[in-house]
Each structure stands twice: as C-alpha cells, then as structure tokens.
Design a protein around this motif. Structure first.
Motif, PDB file in Angstrom:
ATOM      1  N   ALA A   1       0.854  -1.188   0.000  1.00 29.79           N
ATOM      2  CA  ALA A   1       0.000   0.000   0.000  1.00 29.79           C
ATOM      3  C   ALA A   1       0.891   1.239   0.000  1.00 29.79           C
ATOM      4  O   ALA A   1       1.964   1.247   0.605  1.00 29.79           O
ATOM      5  N   SER A   2       0.434   2.263  -0.678  1.00 29.85           N
ATOM      6  CA  SER A   2       1.223   3.488  -0.859  1.00 29.85           C
ATOM      7  C   SER A   2       1.115   4.478   0.288  1.00 29.85           C
ATOM      8  O   SER A   2       1.947   5.376   0.403  1.00 29.85           O
TER       9      SER A   2
ATOM     10  N   GLU B   1      -4.469   2.179   0.008  1.00 25.12           N
ATOM     11  CA  GLU B   1      -4.065   2.057  -1.394  1.00 25.12           C
ATOM     12  C   GLU B   1      -5.239   2.448  -2.278  1.00 25.12           C
ATOM     13  O   GLU B   1      -5.817   1.649  -2.997  1.00 25.12           O
ATOM     14  N   PRO B   2      -5.630   3.745  -2.220  1.00 25.28           N
ATOM     15  CA  PRO B   2      -6.834   4.188  -2.927  1.00 25.28           C
ATOM     16  C   PRO B   2      -6.645   4.420  -4.426  1.00 25.28           C
ATOM     17  O   PRO B   2      -7.614   4.461  -5.170  1.00 25.28           O
ATOM     18  N   GLY B   3      -5.421   4.554  -4.887  1.00 24.83           N
ATOM     19  CA  GLY B   3      -5.172   4.928  -6.280  1.00 24.83           C
ATOM     20  C   GLY B   3      -5.456   3.825  -7.278  1.00 24.83           C
ATOM     21  O   GLY B   3      -5.610   2.654  -6.926  1.00 24.83           O
TER      22      GLY B   3
ATOM     23  N   ALA C   1       3.229   5.092 -10.578  1.00 23.24           N
ATOM     24  CA  ALA C   1       3.948   6.369 -10.593  1.00 23.24           C
ATOM     25  C   ALA C   1       4.496   6.696  -9.203  1.00 23.24           C
ATOM     26  O   ALA C   1       5.659   7.103  -9.063  1.00 23.24           O
ATOM     27  N   PHE C   2       3.675   6.500  -8.171  1.00 27.19           N
ATOM     28  CA  PHE C   2       4.114   6.755  -6.801  1.00 27.19           C
ATOM     29  C   PHE C   2       5.337   5.906  -6.464  1.00 27.19           C
ATOM     30  O   PHE C   2       6.326   6.396  -5.907  1.00 27.19           O
ATOM     31  N   CYS C   3       5.272   4.620  -6.783  1.00 26.36           N
ATOM     32  CA  CYS C   3       6.357   3.705  -6.435  1.00 26.36           C
ATOM     33  C   CYS C   3       7.633   4.017  -7.201  1.00 26.36           C
ATOM     34  O   CYS C   3       8.733   3.944  -6.646  1.00 26.36           O
ATOM     35  N   GLU C   4       7.495   4.384  -8.457  1.00 27.76           N
ATOM     36  CA  GLU C   4       8.671   4.702  -9.263  1.00 27.76           C
ATOM     37  C   GLU C   4       9.325   6.001  -8.790  1.00 27.76           C
ATOM     38  O   GLU C   4      10.533   6.059  -8.570  1.00 27.76           O
TER      39      GLU C   4
END
Length: 168
Positions: free
Chosen positions: A37-38, A75-77, A84-87
């Motif tokens: 989860a982000s 992790e709503p996205g 994109a967040f993870c990269e």
C-alpha cells in the motif's frame, strides 16, 4: 505447514492492465509475495524490497507485489497512480500486479493458498496488515510467512540460503 500439493505454479495473477498471467514460470525461482500500500506506515519497505530485488534477481529471486486497499484504505489509487508513486518515491523496478483482496469473500485464490500454507500467529489465517510477506522456494512451496513489521533486510539471510541451497 499444510500438506497441500499445490505450488505457486497452480495460480494466476492479474497485471495492472487486467491481463491474467500464469505464475508457473516462477518455478525455479525464489519468490517473495507481498501485499502493499502506498499510504501505509510500512510503505518505506518498498526501498528495502527494491534493494533485495536488485541484489538477488540475477540469482533467480523475484518479488511479486500485490497492491491492496483493505487496510485503512491505504491504497486508494488506480494502477497508474500506484506505479507512478512507487517509481518516483522508491525507484521501484520489480513488478506490481493489479489490486487484490487478501481477506474476505473476494480473496484471490493465491492468497487463500498462501494463508493456508503459512498461517500467522496462533494459526490465524487472515492477513493482518499491509506488507505481510510470503517466501516461496524454487519448488514453488511456501517456506515462511513474515509479519508487516519484518523489514525486508531481515529476510536477506533466508533468501540467500534458498538461492544457494536449491539451485536448479
């Protein structure tokens, strides 16, 4: 551990674009499956996971990350936002799968199997939070379940041992 004869090869995963893939090609590799989860306190573990993957991928190590929004809506996205967040934040280069449910009536079959093979504390089957990890050997069998609080670096010895002791 149960005596279920299945292996990771008996399951599929869904890519972020909706395509279903077989996990049969993971046989012969040491695999770490993790629900992610982000927006979680454990999200910085992405960095440690990436470090493990970069260090051991040439030896047959793979990480399969499954974003999951079941714990506090962390992790709503959509798939593009998650990638994109993870990269951007972690330089993530190992594969992210499509979002899954790891508990409840819509649990994906892979997670039903993982939880049965390696129950949590006191034999509990449910996943307690994001970043629960399952280590799988080259034969496709679950070796161990790790808690969300277990940092990726704490798994390195077990990963290294599996990579060196079970060459195919």
């Amino acid at each position: 551990m149960s005596t279920d004869p299945r292996t990771i090869a008996d399951f599929n995963a869904t890519l972020p674009n909706g395509e279903t893939i077989s996990l049969a090609d993971r046989l012969g590799k040491v695999v770490l499956v993790v629900n992610t989860a982000s927006k979680c306190g454990f999200t910085p573990q992405y960095k440690g996971l990436e470090e493990l993957w970069r260090k051991y991928r040439e030896q047959g190590f793979e990480i399969i990350a499954f974003p999951c929004n079941q714990f506090g809506g962390q992790e709503p996205g959509d798939a593009d936002e998650i990638a994109a967040f993870c990269e951007v934040n972690f330089g993530l280069s190992f594969p992210l799968m499509g979002k899954v449910e790891v508990n409840g009536p819509d649990t994906v079959p892979l997670y039903d199997w993982l939880k049965a093979e390696a129950p949590g504390l006191l034999g509990s089957k449910s996943i307690k939070w994001n970043f629960t990890k399952f280590l799988i050997d080259r034969e496709g069998k679950v070796v161990r379940r790790y808690a969300p609080t277990d940092k990726p670096a704490a798994l390195e010895k077990a990963i290294s041992r599996l990579l060196s002791s079970s060459r195919t």
